[in-house]
Design a protein around this motif. Structure first.
Motif, PDB file in Angstrom:
ATOM      1  N   ARG A 223      70.479 -12.445  18.078  1.00  0.00           N
ATOM      2  CA  ARG A 223      71.245 -12.762  19.294  1.00  0.00           C
ATOM      3  C   ARG A 223      72.015 -11.585  19.677  1.00  0.00           C
ATOM      4  NH1 ARG A 223      74.600 -17.616  17.408  1.00  0.00           N
ATOM      5  NH2 ARG A 223      75.169 -17.969  19.520  1.00  0.00           N
ATOM      6  N   TRP A 224      72.206 -11.693  20.891  1.00  0.00           N
ATOM      7  CA  TRP A 224      73.310 -10.674  21.804  1.00  0.00           C
ATOM      8  C   TRP A 224      73.923 -11.294  22.745  1.00  0.00           C
ATOM      9  CZ3 TRP A 224      70.431  -5.623  23.610  1.00  0.00           C
ATOM     10  CH2 TRP A 224      70.068  -4.705  22.585  1.00  0.00           C
ATOM     11  N   THR A 225      75.428 -11.738  22.177  1.00  0.00           N
ATOM     12  CA  THR A 225      76.048 -12.724  23.021  1.00  0.00           C
ATOM     13  C   THR A 225      76.287 -12.375  24.361  1.00  0.00           C
ATOM     14  OG1 THR A 225      77.760 -12.836  20.872  1.00  0.00           O
ATOM     15  CG2 THR A 225      78.579 -13.310  22.846  1.00  0.00           C
ATOM     16  N   GLY A 226      76.306 -11.116  25.040  1.00  0.00           N
ATOM     17  CA  GLY A 226      76.590 -10.787  26.263  1.00  0.00           C
ATOM     18  C   GLY A 226      75.332 -11.024  26.958  1.00  0.00           C
ATOM     19  N   VAL A 227      73.761 -11.013  26.394  1.00  0.00           N
ATOM     20  CA  VAL A 227      72.811 -11.629  26.745  1.00  0.00           C
ATOM     21  C   VAL A 227      72.764 -13.206  27.034  1.00  0.00           C
ATOM     22  CG1 VAL A 227      70.312 -11.955  26.605  1.00  0.00           C
ATOM     23  CG2 VAL A 227      71.581  -9.481  26.412  1.00  0.00           C
ATOM     24  N   GLU A 228      73.356 -13.789  26.232  1.00  0.00           N
ATOM     25  CA  GLU A 228      73.222 -15.356  25.760  1.00  0.00           C
ATOM     26  C   GLU A 228      74.337 -15.798  27.078  1.00  0.00           C
ATOM     27  OE1 GLU A 228      72.952 -17.099  21.597  1.00  0.00           O
ATOM     28  OE2 GLU A 228      74.270 -15.314  21.663  1.00  0.00           O
TER      29      GLU A 228
ATOM     30  N   HIS B   3      84.001  -5.580  19.006  1.00  0.00           N
ATOM     31  CA  HIS B   3      84.809  -5.782  20.386  1.00  0.00           C
ATOM     32  C   HIS B   3      83.932  -5.507  21.418  1.00  0.00           C
ATOM     33  CE1 HIS B   3      88.996  -6.858  18.806  1.00  0.00           C
ATOM     34  NE2 HIS B   3      88.715  -5.884  17.918  1.00  0.00           N
ATOM     35  N   TYR B   4      82.510  -5.913  21.229  1.00  0.00           N
ATOM     36  CA  TYR B   4      81.605  -5.236  22.042  1.00  0.00           C
ATOM     37  C   TYR B   4      81.892  -5.747  23.662  1.00  0.00           C
ATOM     38  CZ  TYR B   4      77.205  -3.326  22.867  1.00  0.00           C
ATOM     39  OH  TYR B   4      76.035  -2.209  23.176  1.00  0.00           O
ATOM     40  N   TYR B   5      81.239  -4.790  24.499  1.00  0.00           N
ATOM     41  CA  TYR B   5      81.600  -4.839  25.966  1.00  0.00           C
ATOM     42  C   TYR B   5      81.023  -5.732  26.562  1.00  0.00           C
ATOM     43  CZ  TYR B   5      81.874  -2.610  30.629  1.00  0.00           C
ATOM     44  OH  TYR B   5      81.901  -2.150  31.704  1.00  0.00           O
TER      45      TYR B   5
ATOM     46  N   GLY C 219      93.250   7.694  37.400  1.00  0.00           N
ATOM     47  CA  GLY C 219      92.513   6.249  37.769  1.00  0.00           C
ATOM     48  C   GLY C 219      91.333   6.060  37.299  1.00  0.00           C
ATOM     49  N   ASP C 220      90.744   7.231  36.586  1.00  0.00           N
ATOM     50  CA  ASP C 220      89.226   7.089  35.785  1.00  0.00           C
ATOM     51  C   ASP C 220      89.430   5.751  34.805  1.00  0.00           C
ATOM     52  OD1 ASP C 220      88.288   9.085  37.465  1.00  0.00           O
ATOM     53  OD2 ASP C 220      88.619  10.588  35.959  1.00  0.00           O
ATOM     54  N   PHE C 221      88.278   5.281  34.918  1.00  0.00           N
ATOM     55  CA  PHE C 221      88.115   3.818  33.881  1.00  0.00           C
ATOM     56  C   PHE C 221      86.981   3.824  33.285  1.00  0.00           C
ATOM     57  CE2 PHE C 221      87.354  -0.699  33.413  1.00  0.00           C
ATOM     58  CZ  PHE C 221      88.354  -1.167  32.611  1.00  0.00           C
ATOM     59  N   GLY C 222      87.039   3.113  32.132  1.00  0.00           N
ATOM     60  CA  GLY C 222      85.707   2.788  31.203  1.00  0.00           C
ATOM     61  C   GLY C 222      86.188   1.958  30.120  1.00  0.00           C
ATOM     62  N   ILE C 223      85.264   1.148  29.806  1.00  0.00           N
ATOM     63  CA  ILE C 223      85.465   0.289  28.566  1.00  0.00           C
ATOM     64  C   ILE C 223      84.401   0.743  27.344  1.00  0.00           C
ATOM     65  CG2 ILE C 223      85.107  -2.185  27.560  1.00  0.00           C
ATOM     66  CD1 ILE C 223      86.089  -3.224  30.270  1.00  0.00           C
ATOM     67  N   GLN C 224      84.988   1.018  26.073  1.00  0.00           N
ATOM     68  CA  GLN C 224      84.146   1.341  25.008  1.00  0.00           C
ATOM     69  C   GLN C 224      82.969   0.547  24.602  1.00  0.00           C
ATOM     70  OE1 GLN C 224      84.461   4.493  23.519  1.00  0.00           O
ATOM     71  NE2 GLN C 224      82.530   3.902  22.286  1.00  0.00           N
ATOM     72  N   GLU C 225      81.941   0.720  24.519  1.00  0.00           N
ATOM     73  CA  GLU C 225      80.698   0.131  24.329  1.00  0.00           C
ATOM     74  C   GLU C 225      81.070  -0.899  23.023  1.00  0.00           C
ATOM     75  OE1 GLU C 225      76.100   0.142  22.841  1.00  0.00           O
ATOM     76  OE2 GLU C 225      76.631   1.822  24.359  1.00  0.00           O
TER      77      GLU C 225
ATOM     78  N   SER D  33      82.840 -17.961  12.085  1.00  0.00           N
ATOM     79  CA  SER D  33      83.002 -16.683  11.924  1.00  0.00           C
ATOM     80  C   SER D  33      84.570 -16.238  11.595  1.00  0.00           C
ATOM     81  CB  SER D  33      82.155 -15.562  12.611  1.00  0.00           C
ATOM     82  OG  SER D  33      82.821 -15.235  13.646  1.00  0.00           O
ATOM     83  N   GLY D  34      85.334 -16.702  12.265  1.00  0.00           N
ATOM     84  CA  GLY D  34      86.908 -16.400  12.421  1.00  0.00           C
ATOM     85  C   GLY D  34      86.850 -15.144  13.161  1.00  0.00           C
ATOM     86  N   ARG D  35      86.001 -14.846  14.127  1.00  0.00           N
ATOM     87  CA  ARG D  35      85.972 -13.483  14.833  1.00  0.00           C
ATOM     88  C   ARG D  35      85.943 -14.018  16.500  1.00  0.00           C
ATOM     89  NH1 ARG D  35      85.884  -8.934  11.848  1.00  0.00           N
ATOM     90  NH2 ARG D  35      84.916  -9.032   9.719  1.00  0.00           N
ATOM     91  N   TYR D  36      86.840 -14.847  16.687  1.00  0.00           N
ATOM     92  CA  TYR D  36      86.649 -15.402  18.107  1.00  0.00           C
ATOM     93  C   TYR D  36      86.981 -14.360  19.159  1.00  0.00           C
ATOM     94  CZ  TYR D  36      86.062 -19.153  21.318  1.00  0.00           C
ATOM     95  OH  TYR D  36      85.463 -19.845  22.344  1.00  0.00           O
ATOM     96  N   PHE D  37      87.852 -13.515  18.740  1.00  0.00           N
ATOM     97  CA  PHE D  37      88.065 -12.713  20.023  1.00  0.00           C
ATOM     98  C   PHE D  37      87.729 -10.980  19.514  1.00  0.00           C
ATOM     99  CE2 PHE D  37      91.507 -15.998  19.874  1.00  0.00           C
ATOM    100  CZ  PHE D  37      91.764 -16.418  21.143  1.00  0.00           C
ATOM    101  N   ASP D  38      86.552 -11.323  18.927  1.00  0.00           N
ATOM    102  CA  ASP D  38      86.014  -9.996  18.427  1.00  0.00           C
ATOM    103  C   ASP D  38      84.450 -10.210  18.505  1.00  0.00           C
ATOM    104  OD1 ASP D  38      85.276  -7.565  17.285  1.00  0.00           O
ATOM    105  OD2 ASP D  38      86.021  -8.085  15.407  1.00  0.00           O
ATOM    106  N   HIS D  39      83.834 -10.107  19.538  1.00  0.00           N
ATOM    107  CA  HIS D  39      82.311 -10.403  19.533  1.00  0.00           C
ATOM    108  C   HIS D  39      81.662  -9.111  19.249  1.00  0.00           C
ATOM    109  CE1 HIS D  39      82.508 -14.440  21.758  1.00  0.00           C
ATOM    110  NE2 HIS D  39      83.405 -14.333  21.388  1.00  0.00           N
TER     111      HIS D  39
END
Length: 832
Positions: A655-660, A702-704, A373-379, A690-696
């Motif tokens: 720009r950093w999408t996560g910050v925005e 694929h940023y977290y 049950g340990d969990f993490g998402i790659q940065e 950009s064509g990377r709608y599911f890949d920020h």
């Protein structure tokens, strides 16, 4: 005469929907019909097994055999082909010209669904593929299934009789890195279907790529051809017959070294399941489904330690996965669709909802969930490598919000991993070094200043949202140790506010310095103190609470004196009167701690009146053609800040999408709706282009961090909560509607307001909702009439709830908190 062609940006298949459960590995379906980025085998780059270098377009594919009565049969692969090999046939145009790709594919992508329509003038059909994997908030077992489903709808468009054979083919990739293996296949019946299980002999069951793959076809009359390798005999027989011949030639793919007798598998092994149907009339429709299930139990850490997979708890091979999925497929699809539809049932523009939805793709692409049950998402994650560590604390401050909302037990598990790795002196690790028992080995000797407050906020937010005093007590010692370390070793002038050393890069913005007292670190620090004050209150630690309140009051003073410049909070300050000591950068993230406090309904640490000045000022100063950049300076030329020659990565002007997206939710929370939607729209437009709608992207793909997009829903509703008390801000317009996370479930809120009335309707969507109190912001001074009902049953003031009102606010406290389950309704009406 020249061949004239044009290519638009959207035609390049650069991102798609990741199919596969949370922490189960995934395959990515893009709009060219090709399945890419296979990470199901414990392979690099997501895991640490050997890279899987098999051709992506030959791993899984679907083919139609079409025979119009009286005409020659032909084959169509449901891909836009690339390269010289199609359907595993090298140089197919010469060797087997009866097989070609489709002319056009139109894709409708919205996580976790990929809907593809295939067009070709030769095909006498309308063809739709609906590909998906279960994703059901607050149902972790269902959402971690290692399975992808492919639902086909094929409608005849010809008046002539047409014989169709729909084929699903998978490449045997079990133990692909071990030549001395032997292929094994097993055909088995299940209720309403057939499955083909692929495994290997001669491989240690503990080997990292050992496991099973299963292709299932959901109809009892499914035919098969297992273990083929080449066009001869498979494709020749296929073009000559209207159905598969039920052959298993797996033995033909196994051989032995003539000199040593050591078994050796052929490089290629394919297995196909098919379903035949004759269409007699135009308009006849076939519905048929395949599924690919997998079970690779030996995920390992960077040091070889066995992690296992969460799905190991439920299944011992891929066929068990497929059978379970077959039994529950209808319900799993209904629940997955229900969540998707509920997410989009909100009073936000569709582009904003698309942004929230797109970030959920990261659950499948980048998550690790071990057997215990340990969990993490790659940065960050590209097809070639990882970027940054696993579960970095600084990035989790933003991205973990979606995890806390949808699978709170995983957010708690992540916080526990950081707490276990806390150093004896209180230092919190930056992240995990590819394992849940190893800290980030690449972190510098001087730890980042933002990690301690971020850990405090993240761990206590999980506890507050869960309304769980035991969880508060569990995290409190680690939080206190992190706080004491910071005061003891990172506050040289003793003013209670951490100080960054000259030249040191001390936070998530690790490529530009913020010497002295920094607004980013300072606002996080004050938010952490706010969380510690509340934790001490919950635990009855009055001495600690008094100490933290005194410390926070002094931090308020230092923060205002050193950082407020009359328009915004400057980037940092080394002290009043110091030559060159004021750094006037305007950081987009300068009030990140206030955002954190809003999410947990804690009091602000800067005067709320400042929001109306600072937030629009940030947008004005930091908006560029590319979007909302991280930081600007008054003396910037041509909109850019000079970058030092030794800078390895410009973090100032980008720009950093996560910050925005986090900042946009902050704008919504504080009533700056138009500014918020402008920020979100700029992000949306950039990723569509950009064509990377599911890949920020930020630090890698694929940023977290952009999973912070979930906060947009909370900002829309003005909702925050801690320990069972839920606050709602009055909407800027006359109505807002959307989902929010209750800590144990999801709730659909509908909030209507007028100058004389408030109507709040809360419907539990998933999990549970047990409010202890509701705090409602009012557009009028105080209500004269209050009507509360639960499932249409009236509640009585003084018996079922108590009231406490102040100008512009009403606090309604339940005598006994109601336990609301899915579809339960709480209805509150207030009238001036």
């Amino acid at each position: 005469m020249p061949i004239t062609q044009s290519l638009s940006r959207e035609q390049k298949p650069l991102s798609g929907i990741a199919l596969g459960g949370v922490g189960a590995g995934s395959i990515e379906l893009r709009h060219d019909g090709i399945f890419r980025n296979w990470s199901i085998f414990n392979n690099q780059p997501r895991s640490y097994g050997p890279p899987c270098l098999l051709p992506e377009d030959q791993m899984l594919f679907f083919i139609l055999r079409v025979e119009v009565e009286g005409q020659e049969p032909f084959l169509k692969i449901l891909q836009i082909p690339e390269g010289y090999s199609v359907g595993s046939i090298p140089n197919h145009q010469s060797f087997f010209p009866w097989l070609t790709g489709v002319e056009e594919i139109r894709a409708d992508l919205s996580f976790p669904f990929a809907r593809l329509q295939f067009f070709d003038p030769e095909l006498p059909f309308r063809i739709h593929l609906h590909a998906w994997s279960p994703f059901i908030p607050h149902d972790l077992p269902s959402s971690t299934l290692p399975v992808a489903c492919f639902d086909f709808e094929i409608q005849a468009t010809s008046n002539r009789k047409v014989h169709l054979l729909l084929l699903g083919t998978v490449r045997h990739a079990v133990a692909y890195d071990i030549p001395e293996r032997t292929y094994q296949t097993r055909l088995a019946k299940m209720k309403d279907g057939i499955l083909a299980e692929l495994s290997c002999g001669g491989v240690s069951p503990d080997h990292v790529t050992a496991g099973t793959m299963t292709l299932a076809s959901f109809h009892p009359k499914t035919s098969h051809y297992l273990g083929w390798e080449h066009r001869h005999w498979y494709y020749e027989r296929l073009i000559e017959n209207r159905d598969l011949l039920n052959i298993d030639d797996t033995a033909g793919r196994n051989s032995a070294d003539p000199a040593t007798g050591i078994p050796r598998a052929d490089p290629r092994h394919f297995s196909t399941l098919g379903f035949a149907r004759t269409f007699k009339n135009k308009g006849e429709t076939l519905h048929h489904s395949f599924a690919l299930a997998w079970h690779f139990p030996n995920d390992r850490a960077i040091d070889g330690t066995m992690l296992g997979r969460y799905y190991n708890r439920m299944f011992s091979n891929a066929s068990e996965v497929a059978r379970h999925f077959a039994r529950h497929r209808t319900d799993l699809l209904a629940q997955t669709l229900s969540f998707h539809n509920a997410l989009y049932d909100a009073t936000l523009p569709e582009f904003a909802l698309d942004q929230i939805n797109s970030q959920l793709n990261t659950f499948s692409t980048s998550s690790t969930l071990s057997q215990n049950g340990d969990f993490g998402i790659q940065e960050g994650l590209t097809p070639e490598r990882k970027w940054g560590p696993l579960a970095t604390v600084d990035v989790s401050l933003y991205g973990l919000l979606a995890v806390q909302a949808l699978f709170p037990e995983l957010a708690i598990a992540g916080a526990r991993c950081w707490a276990k790795l806390q150093a004896p002196n209180g230092i919190i690790p930056h992240g995990l070094s590819g394992a849940f028992h190893l800290g980030d080995a690449s972190e510098k000797k001087v730890p980042r200043l933002d990690l301690a407050p971020q850990f405090i906020i993240l761990s206590l937010r999980s506890a507050f949202w869960a309304n769980d005093p035991a969880l508060v007590a569990e995290f409190y010692p680690a939080c206190q140790a992190a706080l004491d370390y910071t005061l003891r070793e990172r506050d040289p002038n003793g003013d209670g506010m951490p100080d960054a050393e000259e030249g040191q890069h001390m936070c998530t913005y690790d490529n530009f310095a913020m010497p002295g007292v920094a607004t980013f670190i300072g606002t996080l620090w004050m938010s952490a103190l706010s969380h510690m004050i509340e934790a001490a209150r919950v635990l009855g630690k009055d001495t600690d609470r008094g100490r933290y309140e005194s410390l926070l009051a002094n931090c308020h003073r230092v923060f205002e004196e050193r950082l407020w410049n009359g328009n915004y909070y400057r980037l940092s300050s080394t002290g009043p009167g110091v030559s060159g000591g004021q750094f006037e950068g305007c950081l987009t993230d300068q009030l990140i701690g206030e955002w954190c406090n809003l999410l947990t309904a804690l009091p602000p640490n800067v005067p709320p009146s400042r929001f109306g000045k600072v937030l629009p000022e940030i947008v004005r100063r930091n908006t560029r053609r590319i979007g909302l950049i991280n930081c600007s300076w008054p003396d910037d030329k041509n909109g850019r800040h000079p970058v030092p020659d030794d800078c390895w990565d410009d973090q100032h002007n980008v720009r950093w999408t996560g910050v925005e997206l986090a900042f946009a939710s902050f704008l919504l929370h504080t009533g700056h709706d138009d500014l918020a939607l402008g920020v979100i729209h700029a992000v949306d437009r950039a990723y569509r282009q950009s064509g990377r709608y599911f890949d920020h992207h930020e630090f890698g793909a694929h940023y977290y961090r952009p999973m912070s997009a979930w906060a947009i829903l909370h900002g829309l509703l003005g909702v925050g909560h801690r320990n069972g008390t839920y606050t709602f801000a009055p909407p800027s317009g006359d109505r807002v509607r959307g989902l929010f996370a209750s800590g144990h479930g999801l709730v659909q809120a509908d909030l209507k307001a007028s100058p004389k009335k408030i109507h709040l309707r809360l419907v539990t969507f998933s999990g549970s909702f047990q409010p202890a109190a509701l705090e409602i912001g009012l557009p009028f001074s105080a209500p004269k009439t209050i009507t509360l009902s639960i499932n249409s049953k009236p509640s009585r003031p003084g018996k079922d709830f108590d009231l406490d009102s102040a100008p512009g606010t009403l606090l309604l406290s339940f005598t006994k908190p109601p336990a609301l389950r899915p579809d339960d309704v709480l209805d509150l009406r207030l009238r001036a």
